[in-house]
Every structure is written in C-alpha cells, then in structure tokens.
Design a protein around this motif. Structure first.
Motif, mmCIF file in Angstrom:
data_model
loop_
_atom_site.group_PDB
_atom_site.id
_atom_site.type_symbol
_atom_site.label_atom_id
_atom_site.label_comp_id
_atom_site.label_asym_id
_atom_site.label_seq_id
_atom_site.Cartn_x
_atom_site.Cartn_y
_atom_site.Cartn_z
ATOM 1 N N ALA A 610 -58.110 -2.901 43.871
ATOM 2 C CA ALA A 610 -57.892 -1.460 43.688
ATOM 3 C C ALA A 610 -58.145 -1.055 42.240
ATOM 4 N N ARG A 611 -57.684 -1.866 41.294
ATOM 5 C CA ARG A 611 -57.846 -1.512 39.884
ATOM 6 C C ARG A 611 -59.285 -1.667 39.413
ATOM 7 N N ALA A 612 -60.104 -2.377 40.195
ATOM 8 C CA ALA A 612 -61.522 -2.443 39.843
ATOM 9 C C ALA A 612 -62.136 -1.052 39.908
ATOM 10 N N ALA A 613 -61.639 -0.248 40.853
ATOM 11 C CA ALA A 613 -62.131 1.132 40.981
ATOM 12 C C ALA A 613 -61.206 2.119 40.290
ATOM 13 N N LEU A 614 -59.912 1.802 40.231
ATOM 14 C CA LEU A 614 -58.908 2.705 39.657
ATOM 15 C C LEU A 614 -58.137 1.943 38.571
ATOM 16 N N PRO A 615 -58.688 1.757 37.406
ATOM 17 C CA PRO A 615 -58.054 0.915 36.373
ATOM 18 C C PRO A 615 -56.703 1.432 35.906
ATOM 19 N N ASP A 616 -56.418 2.706 36.075
ATOM 20 C CA ASP A 616 -55.145 3.254 35.606
ATOM 21 C C ASP A 616 -54.089 3.301 36.704
ATOM 22 N N LEU A 617 -54.365 2.712 37.850
ATOM 23 C CA LEU A 617 -53.418 2.736 38.962
ATOM 24 C C LEU A 617 -52.145 1.979 38.583
ATOM 25 N N LYS A 618 -51.015 2.644 38.768
ATOM 26 C CA LYS A 618 -49.724 2.009 38.504
ATOM 27 C C LYS A 618 -49.243 1.291 39.759
ATOM 28 N N VAL A 619 -48.616 0.118 39.569
ATOM 29 C CA VAL A 619 -48.238 -0.725 40.705
ATOM 30 C C VAL A 619 -46.814 -1.221 40.512
ATOM 31 N N LEU A 620 -46.031 -1.172 41.601
ATOM 32 C CA LEU A 620 -44.706 -1.786 41.642
ATOM 33 C C LEU A 620 -44.690 -2.774 42.808
ATOM 34 N N PHE A 621 -44.462 -4.052 42.483
ATOM 35 C CA PHE A 621 -44.382 -5.077 43.527
ATOM 36 C C PHE A 621 -42.958 -5.186 44.046
ATOM 37 N N THR A 622 -42.836 -5.634 45.287
ATOM 38 C CA THR A 622 -41.543 -5.974 45.860
ATOM 39 C C THR A 622 -41.696 -7.250 46.672
ATOM 40 N N THR A 623 -40.646 -8.067 46.681
ATOM 41 C CA THR A 623 -40.694 -9.311 47.450
ATOM 42 C C THR A 623 -39.293 -9.869 47.613
ATOM 43 N N GLY A 624 -39.148 -10.658 48.630
ATOM 44 C CA GLY A 624 -37.905 -11.414 48.819
ATOM 45 C C GLY A 624 -38.107 -12.868 48.457
ATOM 46 N N TYR A 625 -39.319 -13.198 47.939
ATOM 47 C CA TYR A 625 -39.676 -14.592 47.710
ATOM 48 C C TYR A 625 -40.791 -14.617 46.685
ATOM 49 N N ALA A 626 -40.474 -15.030 45.458
ATOM 50 C CA ALA A 626 -41.463 -15.002 44.392
ATOM 51 C C ALA A 626 -42.590 -15.978 44.688
ATOM 52 N N ARG A 627 -43.794 -15.473 44.678
ATOM 53 C CA ARG A 627 -44.963 -16.315 44.933
ATOM 54 C C ARG A 627 -45.792 -16.441 43.667
ATOM 55 N N ASN A 628 -46.643 -17.453 43.651
ATOM 56 C CA ASN A 628 -47.468 -17.689 42.469
ATOM 57 C C ASN A 628 -48.446 -16.554 42.182
ATOM 58 N N ALA A 629 -48.550 -15.627 43.116
ATOM 59 C CA ALA A 629 -49.489 -14.530 42.912
ATOM 60 C C ALA A 629 -49.116 -13.692 41.689
ATOM 61 N N ILE A 630 -47.807 -13.499 41.462
ATOM 62 C CA ILE A 630 -47.374 -12.672 40.336
ATOM 63 C C ILE A 630 -46.375 -13.387 39.433
ATOM 64 N N VAL A 631 -45.888 -14.538 39.875
ATOM 65 C CA VAL A 631 -44.887 -15.286 39.109
ATOM 66 C C VAL A 631 -45.444 -16.673 38.825
#
Length: 663
Positions: A610-631
């Motif tokens: 998404a940010r490739a097209a919208l570099p200023d897009l704000k993002v909030l992640f949510t999870t019940g289980y931290a994955r290596n994708a963001i942690v």
C-alpha cells in the motif's frame, strides 16, 4: 734307597741331561702331548722335546739360548721376557699365556709354565717347563666373553628401556604389596598429581584417594590381588594443591605385588559431563521452545475470542442505562473475568516470547524504589522488605511495565513461600557474565549486565521442582491459589529482553531469583509515563480502513470507530484491502490492520504494498500474537504502531487519535 739318595739321583738327572738319567727324561718328555723344555739355572734354554719342534717346525737347536724368544708374537715378547726374568731372579714358578708361532706361520695361544729344581743345598739346579696349546680354550673364552658382553649390553639396553618407560611415562605407574603399601611410584606422580615419588613410598595406596572412593578402591585392590586384573577402574586421587583428579586404572599381578597403570581422565570426564549438561540444556531449550510455540498459538486464538467478549461487554456497559444496576453489575463481573483471562494470555505470550515489548532506558534502582508502596501492600505486614541498591548502577533498556510486573510476580511467589512471615530482599548490582559462564548456560551472551536479585527466607524447593519452575502451568501451590504462569512470564520476559535468569533454592533455605538484563551502552533519560487522557473522538472527514479476518472482532472494531465518529471501510483479507486502497487511496486516512491474516498476505505485506503507492499512509497494527512481521528480537520495528488484543474502547480511541494527530 733313603730320601737323600732319591734326592741326589733326581738332582743328578736334572743337572745333567746327557747322563743316563737324561735318556730316561727325554723318553718321558717325548711321550707326552705338551711341549717340554728345560734351562740351566741361569735360564739358558738347552733342551726341547719333540713336541716343540713338531709345533714350531724349526730346526733342532735353533731356539737354544735366547733364540726361543723369537718364536713369540712381537706384542708378547717384552712381557714374556719380563715374567721370565722375574722368575729367574726370585725362583718363583713361571706362568704366562702368550702367542707362539706355529709351523703354519700363524700364532696360537699357549700356556707356558716352569718349575725350578733345587739341589740338597737349596740352590736351583735346573728349570723344567712346558708349553700347552690353549688356542681352543682362548677361542671359547673369547666367545664366552663376547656372549657375556652382548648379554650385558642387552640387559643394559632392556634396563635402559625400562628405566626410560618408567621415567618418561605420562601415565602413573605404582607397585603395591599385599598390605596395600606403595613400594615404588613413577616420576609421573609428581607431574600429574604434584607428589614426589619418594614421599609416596611406604604410604598406604589409599591415602590419596577421595574418601567417597575409598571403599570401592579397597575392594577393587583386593580383587586385583585375589581374582583378576582391573580394567578401566576409576577413582579420584588428591593432587598436591588439594583438588582431585580422576584416574583410570589397569592392573597386573606379579607374585606378591600388583602393578597399577593409571591414566588421568579428568579432562575426558569433564568433557563428558559438559556434553551431558549441554544436551540436557538443549533438550530443555527445545522443550521450552515447543511449549512456547504451543502457548503462543493458543494465546493468539484466545485473544481473538477475548476481544469479542471484552469488546461486547465494553459496548454493553457504555450503553446500559445507569438505573440498570443488576445488568450493569453482571456485565462488570463478566468484564473483570475477561480481563483476568486477558492477563493469563498475556503471561502465556510473555513465556513464549511473543509479547510485543516497548523497551526504553530504565534506571532499575528508581523503578524498584517506586514499587515500594505497591510491594508493601501486596506482601502484607508479616513480611519485611529490604532493598540493597548498588551505587553507580548501569542503565538497562527494557519494557518498564513488564519489568515491574516481573518483580511483582517474584514478590508474590516469595510471599506464598513464607506463610508465617519472613524477609524479602531486593538487591541490585553491576555484573559481568564471562565466556566460561556462558559456556555452561544456554542462550547467554558474555558481557555486562545489571543484576536484579529477589531473595526470600521461605520454604525453598528441591532439585526436581527447580527443574520445572519455569514451565507454564507448573505450580507447587494448592489448587485455585496459583496459575503456574508467574515464573514462566518472568522467564519469557527476561529471555525476550536478551537477558538471563537463574534460580537458586534448597528446601528450608529459601529461594533467590537472579535476573540479568543487558547493560544499556548509551546513556539516556528515562521517559516519564504519559498522563491518562479523556477518550477522544473522530470526524466523518477521517476515514479508517479496518482489515481483520475474524468477523466478530472486525465488527466490534468497526462499531467502536463509527461510534467515535469516524468514517469506516472494512475488509476481511489482504487482497480486498489492497483493492479498496487502489480505488479510494486518497480518502483513506488510516489503515487499522491485523498482523496475522490468511492466504499468505499478512498485515505487514499489505502495508508494504500500500505504501508503495501511498507513502504517507498511516498504519496501526493489532494482534494477539506478535509475529516476526513487525516484531524482531522482542521489539517493534522502528516506526511501527501496535495495539495488542484484547483492547478496550478507550484503548482503540486513544491510539487511533494519537496516530492521526501525529505529524
């Protein structure tokens, strides 16, 4: 005839070989095998028998007078003359071995002997001598001498070999008698055990043995004398420095003695023990990792369920009329239970090292001091609290909330181990874990650490209990008085923070838990806690895209955001969200996305595309289980905002507003 007449007759014969008695003498002399010769009193040779001429092959009369000396080997002439002159001067019998020239031209060894014949007045009247061929005897003697020399050389060589083996052996060699007394010890005793061999002779062979090994060693030595030789029998021998070395013995019995051959196997045993320890640590680490994977997965699913429950209860409580006391109480109790369940899943995630930590510079002394009132309330009046805080303590970088929670868990466990009261000591200090320590403890990196120690005077634990204390759901408390997740949460938090935790305990001697957190190498000010804020709302001009695969969780999030006044668009998977962003990209102010999504396209990948097209897009992640994708390594990736499940109405409202208002 009387004696005088016999003597006179012998003298006559001896004195005059040309008389009638001379014929008799010559007949006798020629009948024997030896060479016979005779001289006048002054040593002048005037007679040789036939054997002389047969042996020498010289003409008759050619060796009369001094001519006989020319028959000797040149090397023997001087000696033969000297001995002969000595006999002539003293009248002592003549005896000598020399080499005489044979008729073949070769020299042969002969034994020359002569006796003087005296007259009635005692004067020497004549000398009679013989020469006996002893070449064969000399040859045999030389062979015997040569054999003796060779034997002596062989014996000397073998003795030298034995001495070299004895002196240079890198193994212990000892000779013990039937009374267990040391009769000899090799020099290697000093090299290996530091004891000079001479100090061991006369001692009992059991004097240097470890007391625990003495009974078995005595029995083994008896067996070596009475039954069979020992093979690979191991015991411990005391070194001169007071330590003990493991020795592997082989024995051989000879008569009333036993030879012992001992090899130092201390290093091999240490290596074997280290290998066994490493294997145990590996098995334990693998088990903890497997349990962590399981608990993390369970916590993820459970958090989604709890999100639905707590979210629904939160909405109910917000919308119930104030006069609905009974329903409000029921909903409040349900929310309390759900919150406790959320705390349990949080501990499961901590153990599995899947909780998203938010580390920052922490002064541990300040954190401990700030917890004093909380600890006093939690432990009660029967337990005294003592803090020993080191000066100049290094900073650590850790999640302060999780560290505080870990200290509280340890304190509560200590309280339960001291039902009749006691003392809790919290101590801090700077520490260094070296490579030697790291070698014996899995997942420890050598370096500088801040030590936080929590020690109680409680009941303590045995070794079997100690081996399981960090496993989730393991507890020694009565049913209903503990979840078994306190220490596992501490373990997971410390490991996820790059630290090390060690527990020491003995029954009746209390327990000490030592937490080592890595030193922060750069100084930084400790951040203050943010003040609580009023739940902020939004505007219809602000549009949020909610990406969540669980329909119930998505429905709750959408409802809360709309209730807060935001415009909301929703999607159930990554491809759907990307289509919406492609169509309405400029209108989307915030992407609120779950991390874990089905189909191989998770929240992090959706964000990247998404940010490739919208570099200023704000993002909030949510999870019940931290994955290596963001942690990674227990920390959120830089610039990543995260709201963990289960979250409340206020949590979601505050976090969304913060991100939208951020520059």
């Amino acid at each position: 005839m009387d004696g005088r007449t016999s003597l006179a007759n012998e003298t006559d014969v001896a004195g005059n070989l040309d008389a009638g008695g001379g014929d008799l003498f010559r007949a006798i002399a020629n009948s024997i095998d030896q060479m016979v010769w005779s001289t006048r009193p002054d040593g002048f040779h005037d007679y040789y028998n036939d054997r002389w001429y047969e042996f020498t092959g010289v003409p008759a009369g050619s060796t009369d007078g001094e001519g006989w000396n020319g028959m000797f080997h040149p090397e023997d002439q001087e000696k033969a003359w000297a001995v002969w002159r000595q006999s002539l001067e003293t009248g002592e019998p003549y005896r000598i071995e020399y080499r005489l020239r044979h008729r073949s031209g070769a020299y042969r060894w002969v034994l020359g002997r002569a006796q003087p014949i005296r007259d009635a007045s005692g004067r020497i009247a004549r000398w009679f001598g013989t020469c006996t061929d002893i070449q064969e005897i000399v040859d045999a003697r030389e062979v015997l001498a040569r054999s003796r020399d060779e034997l002596e050389a062989l014996v000397a060589e073998r003795t030298a070999d034995r001495d070299r083996f004895w002196t240079n052996s890198r193994d212990l060699i000892v000779l013990v008698d039937a009374q267990n007394v040391v009769r000899a010890a090799s020099p290697s005793f000093e090299t290996i055990l530091g004891h000079p061999p001479r100090t061991l002779v006369g001692l009992s062979s059991l004097d240097l043995i470890h007391p625990d090994d003495a009974p078995s060693s005595s029995e083994a030595l008896s067996e070596a004398f009475e039954k069979a030789n020992l093979t690979d029998f191991e015991n411990r021998y005391r070194h001169a420095d007071g330590s003990y070395r493991w020795i592997s013995w082989h024995t051989a019995r000879e008569g009333d003695y036993v030879y012992g051959y001992g090899r130092d196997v201390t290093a091999a045993r240490c290596q074997a023990e280290e290998l066994a320890t490493a294997q145990d640590l590996l098995r334990q680490a693998q088990k903890m990792e497997a349990v962590g994977q399981l608990t993390g997965g369970v916590a993820h699913d459970f958090n989604n369920l709890l999100q639905i429950i707590t979210g629904s209860l939160d909405l109910i409580l917000r919308r119930l009329p104030e006069d609905e006391t009974r329903l409000r109480r029921a909903a409040t109790n349900a929310m309390t239970g759900a919150t406790r369940a959320a705390a349990l899943t949080h501990r499961l995630l901590a153990f599995s090292r899947r909780q998203p930590l938010q580390p920052r510079p922490v002064e541990v002394n300040r954190l401990v001091t700030g917890m004093s009132e909380l600890l006093e309330r939690s432990l009660g009046a029967t337990i005294s609290i003592e803090t020993v805080l080191a000066g100049g303590l290094w900073q650590v970088e850790a999640d302060p909330n999780q560290l505080e929670n870990a200290i509280l868990n340890l304190a509560v466990n200590a309280r339960d181990a001291m039902p009749d009261g006691g003392r809790l000591t919290i101590e801090t200090g700077n520490s260094h874990l070296d490579a030697g320590y790291a070698h014996h403890h899995a997942e420890v990196t050598p370096g500088q650490y801040v030590l936080l120690s929590v020690t109680d005077t409680g009941t303590g634990m045995d070794a079997q209990t100690l081996s399981k204390v960090f496993e989730p759901f393991f507890t020694t408390k009565e049913v209903g008085k503990g979840t078994g997740l306190g220490l596992s949460q501490v373990y997971g938090f410390v490991k996820q923070s790059g630290g090390h935790v060690k527990l020491y305990s003995e029954p009746g001697q209390g327990t000490s838990v030592k937490i080592y957190l890595p030193r922060r190498l750069t100084d930084g000010a400790q951040e203050e806690e943010e003040a609580a804020q009023i739940v902020p709302g939004g505007s219809q001009r602000e549009t949020i895209l909610v990406l969540e695969d669980d329909e119930a969780v998505r429905a709750y999030s959408v409802e809360v955001l709309r209730d807060l006044g935001y415009g909301v668009v929703e999607a159930g998977d990554g491809p759907a969200a990307l289509r919406i962003l492609a169509e309405q990209g400029e209108r989307i102010d915030l992407l609120f996305t779950d991390v874990v999504l089905p189909g191989g396209l998770d929240g992090a990948e959706v964000t990247r595309r998404a940010r490739a097209a919208l570099p200023d897009l704000k993002v909030l992640f949510t999870t019940g289980y931290a994955r290596n994708a963001i942690v990674h390594q227990g920390r959120l990736d830089p610039g990543v905002a995260l709201l963990t499940k289960p979250f409340t109405y206020a949590d979601l409202a505050t976090r969304v507003r913060d991100i939208l208002d951020a520059p």
